[in-house]
Design an enzyme around this catalytic site. Sequence first.
Site, mmCIF file in Angstrom:
data_model
loop_
_atom_site.group_PDB
_atom_site.id
_atom_site.type_symbol
_atom_site.label_atom_id
_atom_site.label_comp_id
_atom_site.label_asym_id
_atom_site.label_seq_id
_atom_site.Cartn_x
_atom_site.Cartn_y
_atom_site.Cartn_z
ATOM 1 N NE ARG A 120 1.007 13.724 5.854
ATOM 2 C CZ ARG A 120 -0.065 14.297 6.409
ATOM 3 N NH1 ARG A 120 -0.143 15.619 6.458
ATOM 4 N NH2 ARG A 120 -1.048 13.568 6.881
ATOM 5 C CE LYS A 142 21.699 4.532 5.700
ATOM 6 N NZ LYS A 142 22.639 3.390 5.510
ATOM 7 C CD GLU A 184 31.379 4.860 9.535
ATOM 8 O OE1 GLU A 184 31.620 4.587 8.348
ATOM 9 O OE2 GLU A 184 30.387 4.409 10.144
ATOM 10 C CE LYS A 224 26.981 8.742 3.540
ATOM 11 N NZ LYS A 224 26.776 8.742 5.004
ATOM 12 C CD GLU A 234 21.627 1.326 2.713
ATOM 13 O OE1 GLU A 234 22.657 1.818 3.192
ATOM 14 O OE2 GLU A 234 20.701 0.879 3.413
ATOM 15 N NE ARG A 238 23.446 6.208 1.420
ATOM 16 C CZ ARG A 238 22.836 7.341 1.738
ATOM 17 N NH1 ARG A 238 21.915 7.848 0.936
ATOM 18 N NH2 ARG A 238 23.138 7.968 2.855
ATOM 19 C CG ASN A 242 25.482 -0.053 5.315
ATOM 20 O OD1 ASN A 242 25.545 0.885 6.101
ATOM 21 N ND2 ASN A 242 24.486 -0.198 4.460
ATOM 22 C CG HIS A 245 28.255 -0.079 9.077
ATOM 23 N ND1 HIS A 245 29.496 0.116 8.492
ATOM 24 C CD2 HIS A 245 27.860 1.143 9.531
ATOM 25 C CE1 HIS A 245 29.826 1.394 8.588
ATOM 26 N NE2 HIS A 245 28.858 2.030 9.218
ATOM 27 C CG HIS A 249 24.656 -1.518 12.891
ATOM 28 N ND1 HIS A 249 23.862 -1.322 11.788
ATOM 29 C CD2 HIS A 249 25.413 -0.411 13.004
ATOM 30 C CE1 HIS A 249 24.127 -0.133 11.256
ATOM 31 N NE2 HIS A 249 25.079 0.431 11.981
ATOM 32 C CG HIS A 261 28.868 3.714 14.463
ATOM 33 N ND1 HIS A 261 28.003 2.713 14.072
ATOM 34 C CD2 HIS A 261 29.338 4.270 13.310
ATOM 35 C CE1 HIS A 261 27.944 2.674 12.749
ATOM 36 N NE2 HIS A 261 28.746 3.601 12.262
#
Length: 351
Positions: A120, A142, A184, A224, A234, A238, A242, A245, A249, A261
Amino acid sequence: MTRIHIEASTAYDVIIESGALKKAAHYIEEVKKPCPVVIVSDDQVAPLYLDIVKDQLLKAGYTVHEYIFPHGEAQKNASQLLHLVEFLAGKALTRKDLLIALGGGVVGDMAGFAAATYLRGIDYIQIPTSLLAAVDSSVGGKTAVNLSAGKNLWGAFKQPLLVLCDPATLSTLPHVEFVNGCGEIIKYGMIGYPELLDTLETTPLVQDNLDQLNYIIALCVKAKANVVQQDETEKGLRQLLNFGHTFGHGIEMASQFAVHHGHAVAIGMALMMRSAAKKGLISNDMCNRFIQILNAHELPTTTTISSEELCRAALHDKKSHGQTITIIRPANWGQCDLITISHKDLPSYIA
């Protein structure tokens, strides 16, 4: 040396320093005293840098194990993650112990997600060795793996204890991976930093220009950090990170990750810029200037994947809700907006 502090659910520093890898144990000991450690890396990075970090930690009194898996986005999957977690259990790691992600974005995601879920939650540190990981994926917490239905669909938010970035490691980066990171970086310019776009337009990034890379990495990390501190999980702001993206993706998945990517994100951004120009939201000149920046960094701007396939992939995007999806839409030079549209309207944003 640049030290950037990030206030999140776990506060931590990002240290950017050429040669930092040779002082890794010093920085690690600042946040985690000697304990059992598992260094997670891949078969490309480990031969270059694992012993440098491992030897320092052993001398400092840490017990060190290493977990090395094959490189590549296709390895960021549920099966590989479970294998890693079983390895941690086999080494009897406890909640007081540590994971270290030594590598690019895939390594960071795998180690981070394992750290978020094993027992956990245990501590982990990011040591990015790729440009993409340095400017983006190592910062912000993330973590995720890919499922057959889409990219990064199984994950968790887990902030690291420390991000230790040594830009000197970029000298051994394959050129295609350097270009990957440029995608990026250009994204950051478009979501709120027009001065970065202006800089990239006049002075494209060069892999062996260490001073330039130090400056750009720090700028992107600060950008960032500013977003993450306002919206860690997010819920809104945030999502701007993306840009490119949603379709990017889809391109990655449809190509079975043959398209990297950052390259896929570049195509996704180009599609959105062209559609924004077509809709009259930005000028054709602004769109062309942006495409030229992508070209100057050797990034692709078109795809042979059909719009139908891209839209199908978008249905599995994390920003999709019921019959709507939130997209990041260009609004000006260095400015994007978040808007929610219906799935049926999504094809009009592919141009």
